[in-house]
Enzyme design. Structure first.
Site, PDB file in Angstrom:
ATOM      1  CG  HIS B 103      -8.953   6.208   7.113  1.00 29.69           C
ATOM      2  ND1 HIS B 103      -7.669   6.486   6.408  1.00 29.69           N
ATOM      3  CD2 HIS B 103      -9.171   4.974   7.132  1.00 29.69           C
ATOM      4  CE1 HIS B 103      -7.142   5.265   6.417  1.00 29.69           C
ATOM      5  NE2 HIS B 103      -7.947   4.240   6.692  1.00 29.69           N
ATOM      6  CD  GLU B 270      -1.396  -1.735   1.370  1.00 28.61           C
ATOM      7  OE1 GLU B 270      -2.632  -1.027   1.758  1.00 28.61           O
ATOM      8  OE2 GLU B 270      -0.611  -1.715   2.447  1.00 28.61           O
ATOM      9  CG  ASP B 311       1.739   1.258   3.634  1.00 22.51           C
ATOM     10  OD1 ASP B 311       1.254   0.437   3.083  1.00 22.51           O
ATOM     11  OD2 ASP B 311       1.328   1.645   4.995  1.00 22.51           O
ATOM     12  CG  ASP B 341      -2.527   2.548   1.702  1.00 19.18           C
ATOM     13  OD1 ASP B 341      -1.855   3.516   2.545  1.00 19.18           O
ATOM     14  OD2 ASP B 341      -3.360   1.664   2.335  1.00 19.18           O
TER      15      ASP B 341
END
Lengths: 438, 438, 438, 438
Positions: B103, B270, B311, B341
């Site tokens: 990011h 995901e 995660d 991730d």
């Protein structure tokens, strides 16, 4: 002759001052009462489902039937089917409900083959026509049961065997014909077996293609015979299938859009399905309405602590208020309605429980209507919500909404205007305001 | 200089005969090994995310940071940001991973205003460019963090205040520019704050319209600057927001179709988000692929007994086999990849735990690749699945698939052919076959 | 005469080199093979349940029966009951499974009244005795069905009406008698209707008191007749009841302790119930063993994405390894066993599917046994776990364990020794080690 | 000086006729109003928690702090801690709430070592004592934060390292001392890190033994110093830990009974934890009361569609009615109370939102009190429930309750009296009656 099946039970009266123990009267639902310019019965359009209320037995995966009805001898005979239907119309009439709904196989026994099944169906449709005329009760929607018979165990329109798909097609063909004949205002598809139990033996894309082909044939046939009711798809995430292709409102919309079917179908939303899909009670009703696709509602509720469809009678005023607010805002649910896809608890074995359950739910929705109407009439909450979005009513906000703005222009706006002011979402304030009304 | 941040840790070797306690070596992942005609690294395209692995602190809603990294002084300085990035590239290189992802706000500190933030970003992008060149590590995707800063608390592109939307636009504008500069193969949108906490204060339709307008501007700007990476949307059902508009694969597809954006975006799936949406692990990967929209995978896992995003590093071979089977069947995941991730558990505080976790997951996916490749190469299972659907390969089945059949014709077929034969779904047989391979 | 019901199906052979499509052979389960000093069949003690496998019809809340068995004419006759039982023992024998389990009402039809039901039961118990002798198959446990008959809809021992409680007592009295006669090694209580659907009409404390009184009478009667099997309670959180009083292992332990019953009962743990209660697969097995109360296991699995009991065949090696590790660590599950409380999928309609499902699950548990045995034999993991707790083996840690330490002493220790060193939990390292074995 | 921190905000008035937008007044809560013989404030015993309301920042796992308080400079200084506390007491006073609750580390900063932390604590306890005296606000309970500091990441009393257990012991020793000094009516244990993330690295039994040893030392020290408040354990199923040993009410009871601690502890029930454990809102309150162990309530709510602890303000009247009915039936919650373990939404950033949220919740509980009181005073529902169980009031039912009945006697009863009559559970009737009151 009007009291053959429920002797001693009168037409349910409106008695606003009744006490807590008086659960066989309406305390709020008053069909002709005008609310925000229209009658209660026009906003609420209640419908009773035939399957739970006249075919439900109280059996569950761990227990045998408990609901013994005096008119039902348990047989698959046409005579028994007729008695059930007559009992149904007496029940609808005594409750003062104006609509009903059914699956083909609820009202008439499946025969030894398709022709016989269709013949049985015709017999009962004749009776339904007569009883509809006599009582003034109308058909909110018809649907075909493409999930209970073992032939559909691996799906109907998504069955790996085209022979089964063909059988489903034949059944829906007939279903559309009788829907037309009985003046159904809608026709519903619920794909209880359209999905998968295991991805190991499944070709997802091919199954979805077949489902779309099936729906296209349904649209073609509907048009051919001149049936003018709305076609509705009812989402459900799972159960009986591990994953149902019609998972929730947005999933159905994706499917419809993908196959160019979104002009031909709307959605029939059941909140117990919505919550099973992981959303809040009114989510799918709200989302479907946001996309202009809210066609009808199967008004029931589940238990948030349970992971299966309990189809309970809706009794929570906050929930009914939220749903009715959406209905009021879109100007009514016509030609859909609020069909009670609910069943009395397996332990609620008395005939009176059938009435008490429906009355309680109808009063709960009537209270929701009154709350929502008041919220909208006073406008305190709606005005505050509108105010939240007012930056989009003019200037650069309006340009964004019109699709005229660009990233470059918005960057320039930020460079000139700096950091946005932080604005409270005020959730607890809104919750407190709702508690004022409910 | 190659071992500044992880002294004593060598490039992770391939050691297929290592014992159980040797968790700092690859036992299966062997990048150049050929599997079904391509190299392991070509099928797997591993990527490491900067946020969890280099910005994660181990803090959780009930606890303070636990992960103390020797190179990180906890400050927001550019010097600290640079050290982190250098540590990152050393880490990627020692693992032998060829891609990374970030990011904007992970790699460079947010400044006092947009210009300063962009300037900070440029400094770190310079360094990233240099390190990419030096190490050969490439950028799988970039994304903008439009959820952590308080300005975005009520949403970025769906914020009720256009000023905030504009800020998000400015940030993505810059994000696309740096993605282009660093040769990103994709650009991801994850709408962590695009949704609602309460429907009471929310205008769902207006927010969705704004989100679509935002994406359209992104597409326009991408084309204008000639960025050729794939735009990806990453679904998640909830958390931090109570309901996220990008709930799951099908919900995103509905949105894209509704606003005519489906040619411009693919999905980054995901599995930990998939399971939180109530689906099985490989569902969204499968569905996205079925619609030709599987762009990339954030390979991680959750705990099925937990209701939030953990995660975790994927360690289950059945899961990795299922995912890799889809990837193999669609001919690879290019230009996407398998981005981890994932975050080490808050209690896994040693630097070595960072390696062990990635190595374990990479080996788990390599084993999944080998299993899936064998399943496809031997063809025993795939042939049986194809056989299940063979009635659609010719005759009336083929007519259905081509859209030529009608309800009348299908009814005639049933009247002539009677009741379909019942065919076992054989789920347990398929499960046993899978156990042969896994 | 040995192949009356499953003609053409031989005793299932052990064929370790079989291919993926050969799902009618054992690839791992080899009953006499010695593992950590005992035979596989001694560790695994498989049992087949009569209810799912010989009384299951494939009906579900949305569909009619699909599983048509050639020996079952669907009637409630004693002749039919006998055929079913003979088919059962042929099935057990062909699989080479040494135990079975049943509910009273599975094996014999309920009569017009209690005496008749008991008489029916006696007839079938006679046959069972004969078949047990002939085949060598033994009875792992018997149980009474106190949930399917409508009289139990509001509970058996927790029914608000003592008349129903009395009926349940009479049924269990007979159940204990036949358990004794057939040499049952255990007797199970599963309280499917002991709980509540709504707290509004329920006196929780009074119901729990009645349940305890019921269990005390069962203990007294067991001792009186000299039945020496272990009494087991099987926890389940919900379904069919909204809340079952035997929610999970710890809830049952709380109940037993509260009423002084913990010396008289152990637990029969079903992992599909464990996961429905919000725990990981092996949690209740682990917790029950930790308290010395793991009596037996109903080895099955559910789907983590579903909220109801699917009773699937366990096919996941990680799960079976985790369970078998607990069993190995406590020195075996005797006199309990691994009873497959599983049903073939409704779509798995062939007789062969019954075999394939059990074989697949037996192989899965055999693989789990081998993995767990290797883990324990090598000791790499167990040694690392022991090391984690070594500070309690001596010094102040040992004083804490012995109950000798005080807060004052521990405060003094901290004042002298300062801040504890932070020690990594190394979860990913452990996960990687497990992947070495599985 | 009374309006230093919340200038312009007066003591919240009681204004029963206020409109929907007036969310800064009490519409129902009127502390001195007599309800069923006692004052509202005596039944409700509201308490405000210091952690959420004065230490909460609005940070979440995906976002930075949003809640900027003018008195809080973000530092760990004692001066800042004192300002926070003064703001707290102004807030409690303006709301007219008579109790507060805190963790040791909320009110005073952790120092460089234990001694320094204790010294800091003493400074703030001095101030608390002064402010309590001045305002009349009392301490409902104190507790120690044994979960936020990294040293506790692997547990406090269940940490594998005795050094950490010792640290927790030292902290609780001090906590009990300050609780005594401030006249705390209770002392709470919440084991946020007592549990496991993975069974692979965990010895469950040894950890439970250590937790029990810890609690025994706490009891001993409490008695030694003469602290007379009630010790309370607060169950939570999970989060932050994957599994918490104090899963729910029954799990804690099992633990307490197992280690002989059930006379020394009661339970502090938080409904948001109850629903996360898979129960209905009022389940644990009901169960704890049934066993005589309901000590206090952390009155908040969650979202049934979310799988984590949202700690929202309770706003649902049906829920508050259910809880207050239990409290009324057990004669009050003294010495416990209704502690609002709630936090304003991250987006509710105004100081006013703090008030609005508490006021809304207090009004919701006051409405619940009035509804429950009316239900009990009128007795319509309670009488019907009692009637359901009346068969146990005499005859054979009474013998069962007294433990005098036997299986033989009950069998005889059935043989003489035949099949029980089936009695409707009437759930919908009860739900309708509740809707009369709510």
């Amino acid at each position: 002759p009007d009291a053959v099946y429920f002797p001693g039970i009168p037409a349910i009266p409106f008695k606003p001052d009744a006490g807590p123990n008086e659960t066989m009267v309406y305390k709020t639902y008053n069909p002709k009462q005008i609310v925000n310019g229209r009658s209660m019965e026009d906003w609420l359009r209640y419908s009773i489902c035939f399957w739970h209320t006249f075919r439900g037995t109280g059996a569950d995966p761990f227990g045998f039937p408990t609901l013994i009805r005096p008119w039902d001898d348990g047989s698959d005979s046409l005579a028994n089917a007729k008695r059930r239907m007559r009992a149904g119309f007496e029940f609808f009439s005594k409750l003062g409900v104006k609509y009903w709904a059914f699956h083909d196989r609820d009202i008439a026994p499946e025969g030894a083959n398709l022709s016989e099944s269709n013949k049985n169906l015709d017999v009962l449709v004749d009776l339904a026509e007569e009883l509809q005329k006599k009582t003034g009760v109308k058909l909110l929607w018809a649907t075909c049961n493409l999930f209970a018979h073992p032939r559909y165990m691996n799906g109907a329109s998504t069955n790996p065997d085209v022979h089964v798909l063909a059988y489903g097609a034949a059944q829906v063909k007939k279903g559309l014909e009788i829907a037309k004949r009985l003046g159904a205002e809608n026709f519903v598809f619920w794909g209880g077996r359209e999905g998968y139990h295991s991805l190991l033996n499944t070709n997802v894309r091919r199954e979805l293609d077949h489902m779309a082909a099936f729906f296209k044939m349904a649209v073609a046939y509907k048009k051919k015979i001149g049936f003018t009711g709305t076609l509705l798809i009812e989402p459900k995430p799972k159960e009986p299938t591990r994953h149902q292709y019609d998972y929730d409102a947005m999933t159905v919309i994706a499917f419809l859009k993908n196959y160019g079917l979104d002009k031909e179908f709307k959605l029939n939303i059941e909140p117990n399905h919505t919550t099973l899909a992981g959303h809040c009670y009114e989510h799918d009703v709200t989302v479907a309405a946001a996309y202009g696709l809210l066609g009808s509602i199967d008004s029931n509720t589940g238990s948030p602590d349970l992971g299966w469809d309990t189809d309970q009678f809706p009794m929570d005023i906050k929930n009914t208020t939220a749903v009715m607010k959406v209905v009021l805002e879109q100007g009514g649910i016509q030609p859909g309605g609020l069909n009670f896809d609910c069943k009395v608890r397996r332990e609620s074995i008395e005939l009176m429980d059938m009435f008490i359950a429906h009355i309680g739910a109808m009063d709960a929705f009537a209270r929701g209507l009154l709350c929502a109407a008041k919220i909208l009439a006073e406008g305190v909450i709606t005005k505050q919500v509108a105010e939240r979005y007012s930056s989009f009513d003019s200037g650069i906000g309006a340009r964004v909404e019109k699709g005229e703005a660009t990233f470059e222009e918005l960057e320039k706006f930020v460079l000139e205007n700096g950091e946005p002011k932080r604005i409270s979402g005020r959730q607890e304030h809104y919750e407190s305001m709702i508690n004022y009304y409910v």
